[in-house]
Design a protein around this motif. Structure first.
Motif, short mmCIF file in Angstrom:
data_model
loop_
_atom_site.label_atom_id
_atom_site.label_comp_id
_atom_site.label_asym_id
_atom_site.label_seq_id
_atom_site.Cartn_x
_atom_site.Cartn_y
_atom_site.Cartn_z
N SER A 159 0.82 -1.21 0.00
CA SER A 159 0.00 0.00 0.00
C SER A 159 0.86 1.26 0.00
CB SER A 159 -0.94 0.02 1.22
OG SER A 159 -0.20 0.16 2.42
N THR A 160 2.17 1.11 0.23
CA THR A 160 3.07 2.26 0.08
C THR A 160 3.34 2.55 -1.38
OG1 THR A 160 5.09 0.90 0.22
CG2 THR A 160 4.19 1.74 2.29
N TYR A 161 2.79 1.73 -2.27
CA TYR A 161 2.89 1.96 -3.72
C TYR A 161 1.52 2.26 -4.32
CZ TYR A 161 3.87 1.16 -8.66
OH TYR A 161 3.99 1.31 -10.02
N GLU A 269 9.61 5.68 -10.27
CA GLU A 269 9.13 7.06 -10.15
C GLU A 269 7.79 7.11 -9.42
OE1 GLU A 269 8.04 10.85 -13.07
OE2 GLU A 269 9.18 9.14 -13.84
N GLN A 270 6.88 6.20 -9.77
CA GLN A 270 5.58 6.15 -9.10
C GLN A 270 5.76 5.77 -7.63
OE1 GLN A 270 2.60 6.98 -9.67
NE2 GLN A 270 1.32 5.78 -8.26
N VAL A 274 4.55 8.15 -4.49
CA VAL A 274 3.58 7.73 -3.47
C VAL A 274 4.20 7.77 -2.08
CG1 VAL A 274 2.16 5.83 -2.62
CG2 VAL A 274 2.25 6.32 -5.07
N ARG A 275 5.45 7.35 -1.96
CA ARG A 275 6.10 7.34 -0.66
C ARG A 275 6.33 8.76 -0.14
NH1 ARG A 275 9.82 2.25 0.87
NH2 ARG A 275 8.16 0.71 0.59
N ALA A 281 2.04 13.05 4.61
CA ALA A 281 0.79 12.87 5.35
C ALA A 281 1.03 12.45 6.78
CB ALA A 281 -0.07 11.82 4.63
N LEU A 282 2.12 11.74 7.03
CA LEU A 282 2.41 11.20 8.36
C LEU A 282 3.38 12.08 9.16
CD1 LEU A 282 2.81 7.40 7.57
CD2 LEU A 282 0.79 8.58 8.44
#
Length: 287
Positions: A159-161, A269-270, A274-275, A281-282
């Protein structure tokens, strides 16, 4: 009815001349390979003995066991090395070991689990699984018992991707999810044995819906593996008294890390984008 306290090998010897010729093949193998038998799946034992799986099931019932798992547990309890398994300690740890001995034995057992996985793992299967996960509409990570922890870790890692990875925990919800799959969906199933009833039910439903299945298991010829599109084989042997051993989990975690790395490098790159979003966000959640 009196309780039969004889060991499994005593029962085999007692019943030997009443066995069929096929059952005697199983008896001969179990008596000659007592330590190996406790680690084998029913499919592996059937292949080793040259008999059908149904014959092994009948053999187990003849000896008074409800099924193959009960037979394997009896073998583990009766094996020459049963002292090692009289308690929940793993890595051949005994109660007499010093803490230093324990550290060394567990380190050896767990590094050996990764080494076995690296030796057994098919690189083509890893590539195929990574491609399948990339093209999937959604990925449902599943398992039962201790394997569910690994399924949850897989969903968290991937989900980190992408947010298309989710963990489905309850066996009823797993059946519901499999029954409503689309051909573009993938089930990512973790099962050391590859032969639990819940797994077979779920994967059968997925097969009927033409969904795809990736399975992580120790036994590539297990019933669950036969219902899978891709099988990723992990190392680490555990007997029936070592269910959920850390070494087996480490082997699967190592395999998961390999798969995620192969998956991520197909679009770094994606992955980096996302990371970065997740990190931002965190950021305010840390003291």
């Amino acid at each position: 009815m009196p309780i039969d306290n004889r060991s499994v090998f005593e029962k085999i010897s007692s019943e030997y001349y009443a066995l069929t010729s096929s059952e005697k093949k199983i008896a001969d193998f179990a008596l000659s390979n007592q330590n190996d038998t406790q680690f084998m799946s029913i499919t592996e034992l059937a292949d080793a003995c040259g008999v059908a799986e149904a014959t092994i099931s009948r053999f187990c019932r003849r000896l008074g066991y409800k099924g193959y798992n009960a037979f394997k547990l009896a073998v583990a309890k009766s094996s020459p090395h049963r002292k090692l398994w009289d308690n929940p300690l793993s890595g051949e740890v005994t109660a007499e070991d010093s803490l230093e001995d324990i550290c060394k034995k567990l380190y050896s057992a767990e590094t050996e689990a990764m080494a076995q996985t690296m030796e057994l793992l098919s690189l083509d299967a890893v590539r195929q699984a990574a491609d399948m996960l990339h093209s999937a509409r959604r990925v449902l990570c599943m398992g039962q018992g201790g394997s569910l922890l690994l399924a949850n870790e897989a969903a968290h890692l991937f989900s980190t991707y992408s947010n298309k990875f989710t963990c489905v925990g309850d066996s009823h919800l797993q059946a519901m999810a499999a029954a409503t799959m689309e051909p573009e969906d993938v089930i990512f199933f973790f099962s050391y044995s590859g032969s639990t009833k819940e797994m077979m039910k779920t994967l059968t439903l997925a097969h009927e819906q033409h969904g795809k299945v990736i399975t992580v298991t120790r036994f590539p010829n297990s019933p669950g593996a036969k219902l899978s599109d891709v099988v990723l084989q992990c190392g680490a042997n555990e007997n029936s008294l070592q269910t959920g051993s850390i070494a087996a989990r480490i082997a699967q975690m190592y395999l998961l890390d390999i798969l995620f790395s192969e998956f991520s490098r197909k679009d770094l790159e994606q992955c980096q984008y996302v990371r970065r979003r997740i990190a931002e966000a965190l950021a305010d959640r840390h003291v």
